[in-house]
Write a protein that holds these residues in place. Structure first.
Motif, PDB file in Angstrom:
ATOM      1  N   PRO A  66      80.616  38.338  59.131  1.00 53.28           N
ATOM      2  CA  PRO A  66      80.583  36.941  59.573  1.00 53.28           C
ATOM      3  C   PRO A  66      81.220  36.729  60.951  1.00 53.28           C
ATOM      4  O   PRO A  66      80.755  35.885  61.713  1.00 53.28           O
ATOM      5  CB  PRO A  66      81.373  36.199  58.494  1.00 53.28           C
ATOM      6  N   SER A  67      82.241  37.499  61.286  1.00 52.17           N
ATOM      7  CA  SER A  67      82.911  37.319  62.580  1.00 52.17           C
ATOM      8  C   SER A  67      82.003  37.697  63.751  1.00 52.17           C
ATOM      9  O   SER A  67      82.241  37.283  64.882  1.00 52.17           O
ATOM     10  CB  SER A  67      84.201  38.141  62.636  1.00 52.17           C
ATOM     11  N   GLN A  69      78.539  37.175  63.535  1.00 55.43           N
ATOM     12  CA  GLN A  69      77.279  36.444  63.391  1.00 55.43           C
ATOM     13  C   GLN A  69      77.081  35.337  64.418  1.00 55.43           C
ATOM     14  O   GLN A  69      75.947  35.071  64.824  1.00 55.43           O
ATOM     15  CB  GLN A  69      77.171  35.848  61.980  1.00 55.43           C
ATOM     16  N   ASN A  92      78.949  33.163  55.024  1.00 53.09           N
ATOM     17  CA  ASN A  92      79.430  32.452  56.197  1.00 53.09           C
ATOM     18  C   ASN A  92      79.092  30.962  56.082  1.00 53.09           C
ATOM     19  O   ASN A  92      77.974  30.546  56.397  1.00 53.09           O
ATOM     20  CB  ASN A  92      78.780  33.068  57.445  1.00 53.09           C
TER      21      ASN A  92
END
Length: 120
Positions: A66-67, A69, A92
């Protein structure tokens, strides 16, 4: 031909889930496109390292943290997929909200399980 699918976070490593997904998607008759950090080929599918303007993508299946994306939000929205699949570890909430605002469906699921249970 099945659903045209873009695998984001594609890997050449046969032990990685994204690699398994490419193979299983193809085995189930889906057209597969792939984006990853390293160029190469998996089961006849070229892994692109540049964001390509693919047409008619039905599904984007995510295999990136997610970091990482956020840098792909606009790109994925611009592809106008029917849905985005968040595989385990890619959940996310921020991206869910963006997808909702753009009328793009999403599922928090495992592509491999969905294929195995004929829910893809």
């Amino acid at each position: 031909m099945g659903k045209k699918t873009l695998v984001v976070g594609a890997s050449l490593n046969p032990a990685r889930y994204s690699n398994l997904a490419i193979n299983r998607l193809k085995a189930h008759g889906n057209e597969v496109k792939a984006f990853g950090l390293k160029p190469g080929e998996v089961n006849g599918v070229q892994i692109d390292t540049e964001l390509m303007p693919y047409k008619d993508i039905d599904t984007v299946t995510l295999y990136i943290n997610p970091s990482r994306q956020a840098m792909y939000y606009d790109y994925i929205i611009g592809l106008k997929p029917k849905r985005v699949i968040f595989n385990p570890g890619t959940e996310n909430q921020e991206f869910y909200n963006i997808l909702k605002q753009n009328n793009i469906d999403f599922e928090v699921a495992c592509t491999l399980v969905m294929l195995g249970t004929r829910q893809y």
